[in-house]
Design a protein around this motif. Structure first.
Motif, PDB file in Angstrom:
ATOM      1  N   SER A 119      14.336  47.597  19.458  1.00 39.93           N
ATOM      2  CA  SER A 119      14.581  48.389  18.269  1.00 39.93           C
ATOM      3  C   SER A 119      15.614  47.762  17.344  1.00 39.93           C
ATOM      4  N   GLY A 120      16.301  46.720  17.784  1.00 43.17           N
ATOM      5  CA  GLY A 120      17.295  46.078  16.937  1.00 43.17           C
ATOM      6  C   GLY A 120      16.642  45.161  15.918  1.00 43.17           C
ATOM      7  N   GLN A 162      14.048  41.782  16.366  1.00 44.34           N
ATOM      8  CA  GLN A 162      12.748  41.773  15.711  1.00 44.34           C
ATOM      9  C   GLN A 162      12.587  40.548  14.813  1.00 44.34           C
TER      10      GLN A 162
END
Length: 96
Positions: free
Chosen positions: A2-3, A7
């Motif tokens: 989710s960072g 990504q």
């Protein structure tokens, strides 16, 4: 995953490796065959697939999300690589 930094690293690696894999497959020599028409058929099918999937990509992304599309893209690239590798011994594979 989710960072944002992770990504960006992940997409950067994918964008870096994709053209290298394509060039390595092309480096097999006429897409792995002695007949240049096999390479022409394989490339025309590949670019037709790019055109059609590019047209529907936004709708598929909105409906399915990124992860299933990454999985689907990886699997289809593996099928493409297998078809290129085995095309000298099986004449029907460039059309797949």
């Amino acid at each position: 995953m989710s960072g944002a930094r992770l990504q960006v690293i992940f997409i950067g690696l994918l964008a870096f490796c994709g053209p290298g894999l394509f060039n390595a497959l092309r480096g097999l020599g006429n897409a792995g065959a002695d007949d240049p028409s096999v390479a022409a058929i394989a490339n025309s099918c590949l670019y037709l697939t790019f055109a059609v999937s590019g047209y529907f990509a936004a709708a598929a992304f909105n409906l399915l999300g990124p992860i299933p599309l990454f999985v689907l893209g990886g699997l289809t690239y593996a099928i493409y690589a297998a078809c290129i590798f085995f095309s000298p011994s099986h004449a029907f594979l460039p059309v797949i």
